[in-house]
Design a protein around this motif. Structure first.
Motif, PDB file in Angstrom:
ATOM      1  N   SER A  47       4.043   4.618   3.979  1.00 42.99           N
ATOM      2  CA  SER A  47       3.104   4.967   5.242  1.00 42.99           C
ATOM      3  C   SER A  47       1.663   4.410   5.305  1.00 42.99           C
ATOM      4  O   SER A  47       1.114   4.274   6.219  1.00 42.99           O
ATOM      5  CB  SER A  47       3.243   6.508   5.536  1.00 42.99           C
ATOM      6  N   ASP A  72      16.886  -3.706   7.668  1.00 36.59           N
ATOM      7  CA  ASP A  72      17.089  -2.177   8.043  1.00 36.59           C
ATOM      8  C   ASP A  72      18.290  -1.459   8.050  1.00 36.59           C
ATOM      9  O   ASP A  72      18.747  -0.316   7.861  1.00 36.59           O
ATOM     10  CB  ASP A  72      16.410  -1.674   9.343  1.00 36.59           C
ATOM     11  N   LEU A  98       7.766   4.093   7.591  1.00 33.57           N
ATOM     12  CA  LEU A  98       7.464   2.447   8.034  1.00 33.57           C
ATOM     13  C   LEU A  98       6.513   2.495   9.130  1.00 33.57           C
ATOM     14  O   LEU A  98       6.570   3.024  10.088  1.00 33.57           O
ATOM     15  CB  LEU A  98       8.766   1.563   8.236  1.00 33.57           C
ATOM     16  N   THR A  99       5.292   1.639   8.954  1.00 32.51           N
ATOM     17  CA  THR A  99       4.577   1.630  10.198  1.00 32.51           C
ATOM     18  C   THR A  99       5.031   0.642  10.913  1.00 32.51           C
ATOM     19  O   THR A  99       6.069  -0.183  10.488  1.00 32.51           O
ATOM     20  CB  THR A  99       2.994   1.120   9.671  1.00 32.51           C
ATOM     21  N   GLU A 102       8.115  -2.096   9.758  1.00 29.80           N
ATOM     22  CA  GLU A 102       9.223  -1.682  10.614  1.00 29.80           C
ATOM     23  C   GLU A 102       9.995  -3.086  11.193  1.00 29.80           C
ATOM     24  O   GLU A 102      11.260  -3.476  11.183  1.00 29.80           O
ATOM     25  CB  GLU A 102       9.418  -0.518  11.589  1.00 29.80           C
ATOM     26  N   LYS A 103       9.162  -3.564  12.078  1.00 27.88           N
ATOM     27  CA  LYS A 103       9.382  -5.072  12.654  1.00 27.88           C
ATOM     28  C   LYS A 103      10.044  -5.943  11.651  1.00 27.88           C
ATOM     29  O   LYS A 103      11.054  -6.657  11.982  1.00 27.88           O
ATOM     30  CB  LYS A 103       8.077  -5.508  13.248  1.00 27.88           C
ATOM     31  N   ILE A 143      16.438   4.836   6.124  1.00 25.71           N
ATOM     32  CA  ILE A 143      15.268   4.760   6.480  1.00 25.71           C
ATOM     33  C   ILE A 143      14.783   6.289   7.009  1.00 25.71           C
ATOM     34  O   ILE A 143      15.403   6.471   8.131  1.00 25.71           O
ATOM     35  CB  ILE A 143      14.875   3.452   7.227  1.00 25.71           C
ATOM     36  N   ARG A 166      13.419  -5.042  10.770  1.00 27.54           N
ATOM     37  CA  ARG A 166      14.358  -5.077  12.066  1.00 27.54           C
ATOM     38  C   ARG A 166      14.510  -6.618  12.286  1.00 27.54           C
ATOM     39  O   ARG A 166      15.963  -6.786  12.174  1.00 27.54           O
ATOM     40  CB  ARG A 166      13.733  -4.426  13.305  1.00 27.54           C
TER      41      ARG A 166
END
Lengths: 115, 161
Positions: free
Chosen positions: A49, A94, A80-81, A85-86, A99, A89
């Motif tokens: 985080s 992911d 995940l910020t 996260e991007k 998660i 993904r």
């Protein structure tokens, strides 16, 4: 490389106290995690985080940590910020890790499962 | 300083945009210098981007610059990278140059072919860089000229209110 590990509800929670997990610290991260993972918890939860930025070197390091675990143990990710996260993904990584929205959410899920 | 010069030379700025237009920096090819360059480049254009656009820009730049450190200069810690960015109406136009070994020709073409994409099931620890660059950047182009690598790309930005 600031990592803080504590046992919580049967899991080893490792907080990454860094704003970046990138090429500059990826190797140190792997080495430190290897030392921490000597503790025999079946679940290891990486609290991400605080991390605002992850590049593909950082992603590769997280994958390497998971691969180094014995098959009966697993690495889970929490907190995940958006930018982190991007990366998971876009690379579809992911799909590989459990998660959780946050460590607190993960712990309360555990309580629900147990009940 | 740029603003002063623009005023002195009588150049007119587009109305309502008193923001940075240009960024130019040469720095040593090592991981910590890349961090510093990313911080400086992001700071220059931060107010003109959404948080999502800033994240995308930082990721593309990091992948491009780390590739140069690790492959073009083979992690030698020697060498210089030059990063130039220009803001225009559609977004950011970026160019990066270095004096290292030539970029293998298949780096860009291979990233066109999704079958070469690292498969999550195989737990890849690398090989993501060019796919991320390809996914996020526009008008990606490469040229080898006079012993230098020249890479250029664009990042479209939402028009500002």
């Amino acid at each position: 490389m600031n990592l803080y590990a504590e046992a919580r509800a049967g899991a080893l929670v490792v907080r990454v106290d860094e704003e970046r997990l990138d090429a500059a610290i990826a190797i140190r991260f792997k080495d430190r995690m290897r030392e921490i993972c000597v503790q025999p918890a079946p679940r290891i939860v990486l609290d991400m985080s605080r991390i605002e930025f992850l590049d593909s070197s950082g992603l590769g390091a997280v994958v390497a940590v998971m691969k180094a675990l014995s098959p009966n143990r697993r690495l889970e990710l929490a907190g995940l910020t958006p930018n982190v996260e991007k990366v998971f993904r876009l690379t579809r990584m992911d799909s590989v890790f459990p998660i959780h929205a946050s460590v607190e959410a993960m712990l309360s899920e555990g309580v629900r499962d147990a009940g | 300083m740029l603003a002063d010069r623009m005023q002195q030379s009588g150049l007119k700025r587009p109305p309502g945009r008193a923001e940075a237009q240009i960024f130019h920096l040469s720095f040593p090819a090592d991981a910590l210098s890349v961090r510093g360059a990313l911080r400086a480049a992001l700071a220059r254009f931060l107010r003109q981007m959404t948080p999502d656009e800033a994240g995308t820009l930082e990721l593309i730049l990091a992948e491009v610059l780390n590739n140069i450190v690790e492959h073009s200069y083979a992690d030698s810690g020697h060498g210089t990278i030059t990063l130039s960015m220009v803001r225009d109406r559609r977004g950011l136009s970026c160019s990066v140059s270095d004096d290292g070994v030539p970029l293998p020709v298949d780096c860009l073409t291979r990233a066109d072919d999704d079958t070469d994409r690292p498969h999550p099931e195989s737990l890849p620890e690398g090989g993501f860089g060019w796919f991320l660059i390809r996914d996020l950047a526009e008008d990606l182009g490469y040229r080898r000229e006079n012993g230098r690598n020249l890479l250029a790309f664009r990042l479209p930005l939402q028009p500002q209110a």
